[in-house]
Structure formats: C-alpha cells, structure tokens
Design an enzyme around this catalytic site. Structure first.
Site, PDB file in Angstrom:
ATOM      1  N   LYS A   1       7.478  -0.481  -3.438  1.00 24.93           N
ATOM      2  CA  LYS A   1       8.481  -1.578  -3.329  1.00 24.93           C
ATOM      3  C   LYS A   1       7.308  -2.789  -3.179  1.00 24.93           C
ATOM      4  O   LYS A   1       7.167  -3.223  -2.205  1.00 24.93           O
ATOM      5  CB  LYS A   1       9.503  -1.371  -2.253  1.00 24.93           C
ATOM      6  CG  LYS A   1      10.855  -2.136  -2.557  1.00 24.93           C
ATOM      7  CD  LYS A   1      10.617  -3.616  -2.994  1.00 24.93           C
ATOM      8  CE  LYS A   1      10.790  -4.626  -1.859  1.00 24.93           C
ATOM      9  NZ  LYS A   1      10.308  -6.006  -2.168  1.00 24.93           N
TER      10      LYS A   1
ATOM     11  N   CYS B   1      -4.245  -9.770   7.534  1.00 22.92           N
ATOM     12  CA  CYS B   1      -3.567  -9.450   8.837  1.00 22.92           C
ATOM     13  C   CYS B   1      -4.693  -9.350   9.998  1.00 22.92           C
ATOM     14  O   CYS B   1      -4.390  -9.645  11.241  1.00 22.92           O
ATOM     15  CB  CYS B   1      -2.878  -8.100   8.665  1.00 22.92           C
ATOM     16  SG  CYS B   1      -4.198  -6.842   8.083  1.00 22.92           S
TER      17      CYS B   1
END
Ligand code: NAD
Length: 494
Positions: A183, A293
């Site tokens: 997804k 990140c």
C-alpha cells in the site's frame, strides 16, 4: 551535463491485483504532483474498501502454491527481479524523482544498486527461511523447530523512499513464502505502481499486489482485515498508533519503522573535514532534502571546535549543495516532496527562530526566491539547507521530527554531556559519532539509545545488516525471521 526529460503528458497508473492491472472499482482517481514544479503530472487509483476485499482475496488465493514452492525456486524469482532492475532501473528512478523530488543523481546511482542488493540478498536467504533447531529430549525422543510463512504480509510505505521500502518489505516476506500486498503512500505512489507492473511479468498472479488509495480508508481497512497476517509500516508515529489501535481486538505481528531525531556528534579529536561532510551533505542535506528517517537532524559539536566546524560546514554546503532541476545529474538536493510537508518544514524554521535559535545558514524558501532564473520551479516546494544553533536541547525544533533540510546545531563540553543530549529524545532510530579515539567511540556506541550507530561515517547502507529503531522510532525489522512463525515439534520414537 545530462538532463533526463520530464514527463509532460498526464499518465494514468493502475493497481496490480491478481496479476492484472486494474483501476479502482469506483473508477475514481487522485492527482499526483511533481514537487519541483507544483504541477499535476499523473493520476493514480483512489481505491475503496471494496477493492480491499479483492486484493486480500488475490493474495490469499496465491498463498498456498507460493508457500509450497521449493525455496530455491522462490529464490530464482527474486533473483530475476534483481536482474530486471538492470533493464528497468533508469525508468524507475526517473519516476521516483518526478514523483517525490529525490534528485536523479541519487535515485539512479544511489538507489537502484541498493534495490538490486536487497532482492539478491533476499534470494540468498530463501533457503534458510524455514530452518530451525533440533534438541534431544531423552534417549527416545527429540524436539525440533521449523519456521513457516505467516500468510499475507501487508507493507505500508511512506512517500519519502517508496521503492526502497517497497523492496525491503516485499523481498524478505516473499523469500519466506508469504504473499504480499503493498500500500504505497497516496502522496507518492507512481514508482510502486510501475514497479508492481514490472513484477507482474515475473511473479505468478497474486503473489505480489499493489493497491493505491488513502491511508485512512484502505490502509486502515487492510490493517484490520482478518485475511492479513502481518503488518509492516514505515511511516509516522501517528499512523503507527492508529495501526496499534486497529489491531487490538485481532492482534497480528507488527513491524513499525518510524521517525527519528538523530544526533550526529562531533568530538574535538575528529577528522574535521570528514565530519563536516558527514554532518551536512551526507547527514541531512541529502538528495531528498533531508526527508530521510535517519537524517542527522541534531548536530552536536564539542565547544572547543564549534567555530572552526561551523566555518567548514558552511563552506561545504555552499560549495556542494546545488538546488535545481531534479532530472539534472548535477543537482544535489531536490524540493520538499509535497505541499503539506513544505508548510510544516517552513513553520518549523520560523518556530526555531522564535524559540531563540540563531540562524547559521539558509532559512529561505520558495522556488521564486531560490531558483529565480528558472520560472518553471516558481510554484515548487523548495527550501534552502538550514542550520539553526540552539544552546539547549529543550526547544521544540530539538525534540520534534521536522523531516526536511533543517538541522539544529547544539554545542557540548564533555563526553558525558554529549551522551546526555544525544539520549534526551523520545526517538531512538540512528546516531553518528565522529572521533579518532577508539575507546571513546566504543563507549558512545554502548551507551547511545539508537537502533543504528555509525562511527566516522553516516547514512551508510548495508542490506546484509538489520535495520530498525528503538523507543518511539518503532520496533521490529523487515527480515526473514520476522516474516515467519516458529513451530515447535516433539517426537517420541521409543
Ligand atoms: P504517514 O504515517 O503519514 O504515512 C505512511 C503510510 O501510512 C502511507 O502509505 C499512508 O497512506 C499510510 N496510512 C496513513 N494512515 C493510515 C492508517 N490509519 N492506517 C493504515 N495506513 C495508514 O508517513 P509519511 O508522512 O508518508 O512518511 C514520513 C514518516 O515516515 C516520517 O516520520 C519518517 O521518519 C518515517 N520514515 C521512517 C523510516 C524508517 O525506516 N524508520 C523510513 C522512512 C520514513
């Protein structure tokens, strides 16, 4: 100078479900925006919960035969995916660049070889995925363990590094015999949709599926679906909390790879030239504008070398950070990937200055200001590499993840103080230590609360090594081990 052509005609991309390209069942689509120009450049499916049922059914149906394949055959498929990146790599990196602004220099030379390594590494691990241990239990009995695939693995991926997270989540799960649903983020789905299309030519139908739509709608429905056996999210803490809530009643294994506020610490005995590069162009002012990140967003510098380091850092940024066309191989830093994130980054710069921060470098924003000679970028989401000096680690810009080309510089006096500041965060994803003193390096490595620590290097990738965070940066890893469940067997043969 090499510049790849950008796509001007708006193209429609499709989901991959049961081996076929498919629009959303409602026929609805969403716009995808090129962050360099702020213009719509593609349309993606806007799926609903009806499509969720279809995609889960597709992955479930494909599971028994994929899991039953000999591991060496699964490995063959994965190696072919790695090989296919030689042919398709350039197209994929160009799509990734136009979709989220990560400059072509890094999305091609940097990203594609790493993707290949991931698929080859996973292929190499397929045959050990089911291995366990044998334990004698007495003269006529013994016990052993075997590892089995879990079933359907859901990979939910963010907008900042779609193809990298897609590969990490899919490759090891497939190697272990699971089927996979990816997804992608609604804010940067094109690379994943096109990669899915390429994989449809290699994998049996339904083994890998890609479905696009809103996280709050299809993401949530997929997470709570009984036909999904494991969820691996790379994303924000907010989404992680929602996933934990959605799985309370029907628990399933979770892997959560979340944000960070990583300290990049420079001691007075460091090689200052290397450190200046490690904390700027390599640490935070990256090809995707610090939307990474592990970005070293807190630069801790020993006070005795603070002035000298700031001079070197400013020189490095001025000479090496080049904003410009994202498809130009000379450009080193791209725009912010979407308008929501652009506004967030700009607000944090303003907040940092209101909180008493001293602007050391940058701070400007907007294509019209930063690229005035290139009017096509006037509406793009550009932010200058920005350094803000703070005396203490308590300000919000020192504690909250900004996720952009913005770092705070915080001075310290002693090793103990550096460690205290480094660990004074709710996050625990990564850290950098710059020193020529091995004993000090080792002391820091042992006491820093972070899942990944680099010493005299930063942001180096080793696909053979585990990757994941501590504390609010999440838990678990996208690995063979976490893609399986362990079964214990005891046999009496007497
Ligand atoms: P996000 O959490 O907003 O979105 C991530 C994904 O979750 C998207 O696909 C989104 O559609 C989906 N989603 C949103 N709400 C959902 C819900 N309720 N249920 C299920 N899915 C849902 O994150 P983002 O803004 O796309 O990415 C940025 C964040 O990701 C940053 O915090 C960054 O630090 C983090 N990140 C972490 C790593 C890592 O490896 N630790 C790597 C890259 C990015």
């Amino acid at each position: 100078m090499i510049i790849l052509t950008i796509i001007n005609e708006v193209k429609h991309y499709q989901n991959l479900i049961a081996g076929k390209l498919a629009p959303s069942s409602s026929g609805k689509t969403m716009e995808s925006i090129d962050p360099a120009t702020g213009q719509v450049w593609a349309q993606i499916p806007l799926c609903t919960t009806e499509d969720v049922e279809t995609v889960v059914e597709s992955a479930r149906k494909a599971f028994p035969s994929w899991a039953a394949l000999p591991a060496t055959e699964r490995a063959d498929y994965l190696r072919r995916i790695g090989d296919s990146l030689t042919e398709h790599g350039q197209e994929l990196s160009a799509l990734e660049t136009q979709d989220n602004g990560w400059v072509i220099r890094e999305s091609s030379y940097g990203l594609i070889p790493v993707l290949k390594q991931i698929w080859y590494d996973a292929a190499g691990q397929a045959s050990i995925a089911s291995r366990g241990e044998t334990t004698p239990l007495g003269p006529t009995s013994f016990g052993y363990t075997i590892r089995e695939p879990l079933g359907v693995v859901l990979g939910i991926i963010p907008w900042n590094a779609p193809l990298f997270t897609f590969s990490l989540k899919a490759a090891y799960a497939l190697a272990a015999g699971n089927t996979v649903i990816i997804k992608p983020s609604e804010l940067a789905a094109i690379g994943s949709l096109r990669f899915g299309e390429m994989l449809a030519e290699i994998l049996p139908p339904g083994v890998l599926n890609v479905i696009s739509g809103l996280g709050s709608e299809i993401g949530d429905a997929l997470v709570g679906h009984k036909g999904v056996n494991r969820v691996s999210l790379t994303g924000s803490g907010r989404t992680a909390r929602s996933i934990v809530q959605s799985t309370v009643r029907d628990p399933k294994p979770l892997t959560l790879e979340l944000g960070g506020k990583s300290p990049n610490i420079v001691f007075e005995d460091a090689d200052l030239d290397k450190a200046a590069e490690g904390v700027t162009t390599n640490g935070i002012f990256t090809g995707n504008a610090g939307q990474i990140c592990v970005g070293g967003s807190r630069i801790l510098i020993q006070r005795s070398i603070l002035d000298e380091m700031l001079v070197r850092m400013k020189e490095k940024i001025a000479s090496e950070v080049q904003l410009g066309p994202t498809m130009d191989f000379m450009t080193s830093m791209g725009p912010i990937a979407n308008v929501q994130q652009y506004e967030r980054v700009c607000a944090y710069i303003d907040l940092g200055l209101e909180e008493g921060g001293k602007l050391v470098y940058g701070g400007r924003r907007g294509g019209e200001n930063l690229l005035p000679d290139q009017p096509e970028f006037a509406q793009g989401y550009w932010v200058e590499p920005t350094l803000i000096q703070m005396e203490k680690n308590t300000a919000r810009i020192c504690q909250e993840e900004i996720f952009g080309p913005v770092a705070v510089v915080i001075p310290f006096d002693t090793e103990e103080e550096a460690l205290e500041i480094a660990n004074d965060t709710s996050y625990g994803l990564a850290a950098g230590v710059w020193t020529t003193n091995l004993a000090r390096a080792q002391r820091m490595v042992q006491r820093i609360e972070a899942g990944n620590v680099w010493v005299n290097t930063y942001r180096r990738v080793g696909v053979e090594l585990p990757f994941g965070g501590f504390k609010d940066s999440g838990f678990g890893k996208d690995s063979i081990l976490e893609s399986t469940r362990e079964k214990t067997v005891m046999i009496e043969i007497g």
